[in-house]
Design an enzyme around this catalytic site. Structure first.
Site, PDB file in Angstrom:
ATOM      1  N   GLY A  19      23.206  20.460  65.938  1.00 58.60           N
ATOM      2  CA  GLY A  19      23.831  21.765  66.184  1.00 58.60           C
ATOM      3  C   GLY A  19      23.750  22.143  67.651  1.00 58.60           C
ATOM      4  O   GLY A  19      22.732  21.920  68.299  1.00 58.60           O
ATOM      5  N   VAL A  31      19.622  17.688  84.299  1.00 63.14           N
ATOM      6  CA  VAL A  31      19.459  16.223  84.208  1.00 63.14           C
ATOM      7  C   VAL A  31      20.348  15.564  85.255  1.00 63.14           C
ATOM      8  O   VAL A  31      19.903  14.715  86.046  1.00 63.14           O
ATOM      9  CB  VAL A  31      19.838  15.704  82.793  1.00 63.14           C
ATOM     10  CG1 VAL A  31      19.927  14.184  82.776  1.00 63.14           C
ATOM     11  CG2 VAL A  31      18.826  16.192  81.750  1.00 63.14           C
ATOM     12  N   ARG A  80      26.925  15.537  64.263  1.00 61.90           N
ATOM     13  CA  ARG A  80      25.849  15.014  63.412  1.00 61.90           C
ATOM     14  C   ARG A  80      26.313  13.616  63.015  1.00 61.90           C
ATOM     15  O   ARG A  80      27.474  13.420  62.670  1.00 61.90           O
ATOM     16  CB  ARG A  80      25.652  15.905  62.188  1.00 61.90           C
ATOM     17  CG  ARG A  80      25.315  17.353  62.582  1.00 61.90           C
ATOM     18  CD  ARG A  80      24.779  18.143  61.433  1.00 61.90           C
ATOM     19  NE  ARG A  80      24.681  19.561  61.747  1.00 61.90           N
ATOM     20  CZ  ARG A  80      23.671  20.136  62.383  1.00 61.90           C
ATOM     21  NH1 ARG A  80      22.650  19.404  62.798  1.00 61.90           N
ATOM     22  NH2 ARG A  80      23.650  21.436  62.621  1.00 61.90           N
ATOM     23  N   CYS A  81      25.408  12.652  63.093  1.00 62.07           N
ATOM     24  CA  CYS A  81      25.851  11.263  62.961  1.00 62.07           C
ATOM     25  C   CYS A  81      25.079  10.520  61.862  1.00 62.07           C
ATOM     26  O   CYS A  81      23.902  10.186  62.041  1.00 62.07           O
ATOM     27  CB  CYS A  81      25.661  10.568  64.317  1.00 62.07           C
ATOM     28  SG  CYS A  81      26.111   8.839  64.295  1.00 62.07           S
ATOM     29  N   ASP A 111      14.996  18.028  65.638  1.00 68.34           N
ATOM     30  CA  ASP A 111      14.164  17.004  64.997  1.00 68.34           C
ATOM     31  C   ASP A 111      14.950  15.783  64.537  1.00 68.34           C
ATOM     32  O   ASP A 111      14.519  14.642  64.731  1.00 68.34           O
ATOM     33  CB  ASP A 111      13.500  17.625  63.748  1.00 68.34           C
ATOM     34  CG  ASP A 111      12.032  17.856  63.979  1.00 68.34           C
ATOM     35  OD1 ASP A 111      11.511  17.349  64.978  1.00 68.34           O
ATOM     36  OD2 ASP A 111      11.414  18.548  63.143  1.00 68.34           O
ATOM     37  N   THR A 133      17.477  23.551  69.853  1.00 68.39           N
ATOM     38  CA  THR A 133      17.904  24.069  68.542  1.00 68.39           C
ATOM     39  C   THR A 133      17.619  25.558  68.472  1.00 68.39           C
ATOM     40  O   THR A 133      16.580  26.014  68.967  1.00 68.39           O
ATOM     41  CB  THR A 133      17.184  23.363  67.373  1.00 68.39           C
ATOM     42  OG1 THR A 133      17.448  24.103  66.167  1.00 68.39           O
ATOM     43  CG2 THR A 133      15.678  23.265  67.548  1.00 68.39           C
ATOM     44  N   ASP A 135      16.802  26.977  65.886  1.00 68.19           N
ATOM     45  CA  ASP A 135      15.886  27.191  64.746  1.00 68.19           C
ATOM     46  C   ASP A 135      14.411  27.299  65.141  1.00 68.19           C
ATOM     47  O   ASP A 135      13.601  27.725  64.332  1.00 68.19           O
ATOM     48  CB  ASP A 135      16.028  26.050  63.725  1.00 68.19           C
ATOM     49  CG  ASP A 135      17.439  25.927  63.171  1.00 68.19           C
ATOM     50  OD1 ASP A 135      18.178  26.927  63.213  1.00 68.19           O
ATOM     51  OD2 ASP A 135      17.799  24.838  62.695  1.00 68.19           O
ATOM     52  N   ASP A 137      12.234  25.084  65.269  1.00 70.63           N
ATOM     53  CA  ASP A 137      11.409  24.393  64.265  1.00 70.63           C
ATOM     54  C   ASP A 137      10.925  23.014  64.723  1.00 70.63           C
ATOM     55  O   ASP A 137      10.741  22.121  63.912  1.00 70.63           O
ATOM     56  CB  ASP A 137      12.202  24.263  62.948  1.00 70.63           C
ATOM     57  CG  ASP A 137      13.488  23.479  63.124  1.00 70.63           C
ATOM     58  OD1 ASP A 137      13.897  23.235  64.275  1.00 70.63           O
ATOM     59  OD2 ASP A 137      14.092  23.103  62.100  1.00 70.63           O
ATOM     60  N   ARG A 162      22.600  48.125  61.103  1.00 73.11           N
ATOM     61  CA  ARG A 162      21.681  49.231  60.754  1.00 73.11           C
ATOM     62  C   ARG A 162      22.355  50.594  60.949  1.00 73.11           C
ATOM     63  O   ARG A 162      22.196  51.492  60.122  1.00 73.11           O
ATOM     64  CB  ARG A 162      20.422  49.154  61.619  1.00 73.11           C
ATOM     65  CG  ARG A 162      19.447  50.294  61.350  1.00 73.11           C
ATOM     66  CD  ARG A 162      18.328  50.280  62.375  1.00 73.11           C
ATOM     67  NE  ARG A 162      17.233  49.430  61.978  1.00 73.11           N
ATOM     68  CZ  ARG A 162      16.278  49.789  61.116  1.00 73.11           C
ATOM     69  NH1 ARG A 162      16.298  50.963  60.539  1.00 73.11           N
ATOM     70  NH2 ARG A 162      15.290  48.981  60.815  1.00 73.11           N
ATOM     71  N   ARG A 170      22.561  53.104  52.879  1.00 70.85           N
ATOM     72  CA  ARG A 170      22.660  51.880  52.085  1.00 70.85           C
ATOM     73  C   ARG A 170      21.460  50.968  52.262  1.00 70.85           C
ATOM     74  O   ARG A 170      20.688  51.105  53.217  1.00 70.85           O
ATOM     75  CB  ARG A 170      23.887  51.075  52.544  1.00 70.85           C
ATOM     76  CG  ARG A 170      25.184  51.592  52.001  1.00 70.85           C
ATOM     77  CD  ARG A 170      26.337  50.809  52.579  1.00 70.85           C
ATOM     78  NE  ARG A 170      27.584  51.265  52.004  1.00 70.85           N
ATOM     79  CZ  ARG A 170      28.781  51.081  52.541  1.00 70.85           C
ATOM     80  NH1 ARG A 170      28.890  50.457  53.700  1.00 70.85           N
ATOM     81  NH2 ARG A 170      29.857  51.508  51.933  1.00 70.85           N
ATOM     82  N   ARG A 179      18.116  27.026  58.940  1.00 68.62           N
ATOM     83  CA  ARG A 179      17.940  25.908  57.989  1.00 68.62           C
ATOM     84  C   ARG A 179      16.691  26.136  57.123  1.00 68.62           C
ATOM     85  O   ARG A 179      16.625  27.150  56.454  1.00 68.62           O
ATOM     86  CB  ARG A 179      17.855  24.580  58.746  1.00 68.62           C
ATOM     87  CG  ARG A 179      18.193  23.378  57.873  1.00 68.62           C
ATOM     88  CD  ARG A 179      18.004  22.094  58.628  1.00 68.62           C
ATOM     89  NE  ARG A 179      18.986  21.920  59.687  1.00 68.62           N
ATOM     90  CZ  ARG A 179      20.208  21.432  59.489  1.00 68.62           C
ATOM     91  NH1 ARG A 179      20.589  21.057  58.312  1.00 68.62           N
ATOM     92  NH2 ARG A 179      21.037  21.298  60.505  1.00 68.62           N
ATOM     93  N   ALA A 194      12.729  45.635  60.197  1.00 62.90           N
ATOM     94  CA  ALA A 194      13.228  45.501  58.824  1.00 62.90           C
ATOM     95  C   ALA A 194      12.164  45.930  57.811  1.00 62.90           C
ATOM     96  O   ALA A 194      10.963  45.813  58.066  1.00 62.90           O
ATOM     97  CB  ALA A 194      13.617  44.051  58.568  1.00 62.90           C
ATOM     98  N   LYS A 222      13.615  57.421  53.848  1.00 65.20           N
ATOM     99  CA  LYS A 222      14.277  56.414  54.690  1.00 65.20           C
ATOM    100  C   LYS A 222      15.778  56.504  54.454  1.00 65.20           C
ATOM    101  O   LYS A 222      16.226  56.747  53.334  1.00 65.20           O
ATOM    102  CB  LYS A 222      13.774  55.014  54.332  1.00 65.20           C
ATOM    103  CG  LYS A 222      12.355  54.751  54.847  1.00 65.20           C
ATOM    104  CD  LYS A 222      12.162  53.300  55.247  1.00 65.20           C
ATOM    105  CE  LYS A 222      10.757  53.080  55.756  1.00 65.20           C
ATOM    106  NZ  LYS A 222      10.594  51.885  56.548  1.00 65.20           N
TER     107      LYS A 222
HETATM  108  O1  F6P Z   1      20.123  23.706  63.325  1.00 70.29           O
HETATM  109  C1  F6P Z   1      20.948  24.749  63.727  1.00 70.29           C
HETATM  110  C2  F6P Z   1      21.740  25.281  62.558  1.00 70.29           C
HETATM  111  O2  F6P Z   1      22.580  26.321  63.006  1.00 70.29           O
HETATM  112  C3  F6P Z   1      20.906  25.737  61.369  1.00 70.29           C
HETATM  113  O3  F6P Z   1      20.362  27.022  61.570  1.00 70.29           O
HETATM  114  C4  F6P Z   1      21.910  25.654  60.264  1.00 70.29           C
HETATM  115  O4  F6P Z   1      21.287  25.455  59.021  1.00 70.29           O
HETATM  116  C5  F6P Z   1      22.716  24.443  60.635  1.00 70.29           C
HETATM  117  O5  F6P Z   1      22.554  24.253  62.030  1.00 70.29           O
HETATM  118  C6  F6P Z   1      24.185  24.506  60.308  1.00 70.29           C
HETATM  119  O6  F6P Z   1      24.725  23.263  60.583  1.00 70.29           O
HETATM  120  P1  F6P Z   1      26.271  22.936  60.732  1.00 70.29           P
HETATM  121  O7  F6P Z   1      26.665  23.303  62.124  1.00 70.29           O
HETATM  122  O8  F6P Z   1      26.343  21.461  60.518  1.00 70.29           O
HETATM  123  O9  F6P Z   1      26.985  23.743  59.707  1.00 70.29           O
END
Ligand code: F6P
Length: 328
Positions: A19, A31, A80-81, A111, A133, A135, A137, A162, A170, A179, A194, A222
């Site tokens: 992504g 680079v 993605r490959c 990753d 990324t 994420d 993660d 909000r 609401r 992900r 939240a 609230k």
């Molecule tokens: O890893 C980044 C991300 O945006 C995730 O948060 C999400 O699950 C995924 O990629 C979505 O992937 P794609 O772009 O393949 O739909």
């Protein structure tokens, strides 16, 4: 480090994979320019490993990366490959790196991209990984390129939801990306104040308790009830229907989606990505091989790619706990 080793680096390849994430262009630019400043040749590989297998390889000059630091996405394109998960694909990718004289390959991605890169190291390609990324993660680093921009984009969008949620009194469920990881959800949950955060790492979804809490909050004055739901938990539309049925309170779901991945990178993403991009080249010049760049406890660091991939990361239980206290 042996001088012969340092001399061995004459050409660097760079690709973005998985992504896209805001700040990737800053890393590519760093680079390219740092490599050129060392007298190296730089080859850009378009469309990640997919493009590598198709030999979509171009030479990059300093001017090719002009005017890119402020742009979202990736100028090299990404993909993605699946073929990189096969032995045949991996062998072919390594052979293509050799064919194009790529002595060091910089892989900017998450990753999954690092796992692809690791297989190349086993086939004799020198690789440096840069964590990219939204994420957050990746275990070996507290920072990943794109998270800061994405979390700020999501936070601003949630502030807007909000406002309208308050006007209509609401309940709003806002689903953020990530992900299987809940970092975006946790950070937005705290930053947007939240009432509830659902994330895969602490999945304590209890419908009856949630319904009671929503009714109680509304009784206590609230004007809205904001739920941040992580993509890894999902089901936001259904969740909204159930809550509305059970509480009688208007409930809407908003899935933020790809808007979180686009946009101009924040200052932090530009600076950190630039530093990591430059560092990837410096590591190769110092004779280091098969490393992943990271940022830990206020310092830029690097790890062996195998070690980096074996690390585990835990989301902050303390931050999750205080997010509940602060929603009082
Ligand atoms: O890893 C980044 C991300 O945006 C995730 O948060 C999400 O699950 C995924 O990629 C979505 O992937 P794609 O772009 O393949 O739909």
């Amino acid at each position: 480090m042996p001088i012969e080793d340092r001399d061995a680096i004459r050409t660097i390849g760079v690709l973005t994979s998985g992504g896209d994430a805001p700040g990737m262009n800053a890393a590519i630019r760093a680079v390219v320019r740092n490599a050129l400043s060392h007298g190296l040749k730089v080859r850009g590989i378009r469309r990640g490993f997919h493009g590598l297998l198709k030999e979509e390889i171009i030479d990059l000059s300093a001017r090719d990366v002009s005017d890119t630091i402020q742009r979202g996405g990736t100028i090299l394109l990404t993909a993605r490959c699946k073929s990189m998960m096969t032995e045949e694909g991996q062998q072919k990718a390594a052979a293509i790196c050799k064919k194009y004289g790529i002595d060091g390959l910089v892989v900017i991605g998450g990753d999954g991209s690092f796992r692809g890169a690791k297989t190349l190291t086993e086939l004799g390609v020198n690789v440096i990984g840069i964590p990219g990324t939204i994420d957050l993660d990746i275990a070996c680093t507290d920072y990943t390129i794109g998270f800061d921009t994405a979390v700020n984009t999501a936070m601003e969008a949630i502030d807007r939801v909000r406002d309208t949620s308050t006007s209509h009194e609401r309940c709003s469920i806002i689903e953020v990306m990530g992900r299987d990881a809940g970092y975006l959800a946790l950070w937005c949950g705290i930053a947007n104040g939240a009432e509830k955060i659902f994330m895969p790492e602490e999945n304590d979804y209890d419908e009856a308790a949630l319904v009671e809490d929503i009714k109680d909050c509304m009784r206590r004055g609230k004007k809205n009830y904001i739920i941040i739901n992580a993509e890894g938990v999902g089901d936001s539309i259904n969740m909204a229907k159930r809550i509305e049925e059970l509480t009688g309170i208007d409930t809407r779901a908003t899935i933020l989606g790809y808007m979180q991945r686009g946009g101009s990178p924040t200052c932090k993403d530009r600076v950190y990505a630039s530093t990591m991009g430059a560092m990837a080249v410096d590591l190769l010049m110092e004779g280091k091989r098969n490393r992943v760049v990271g940022y830990q406890h206020g310092q830029y660091v690097d790890f062996d790619i195998n070690e980096a991939l074996s690390m585990k990361k835990e989301i902050s239980g303390y931050q999750y706990t205080i997010s509940k206290t602060l929603a009082l």
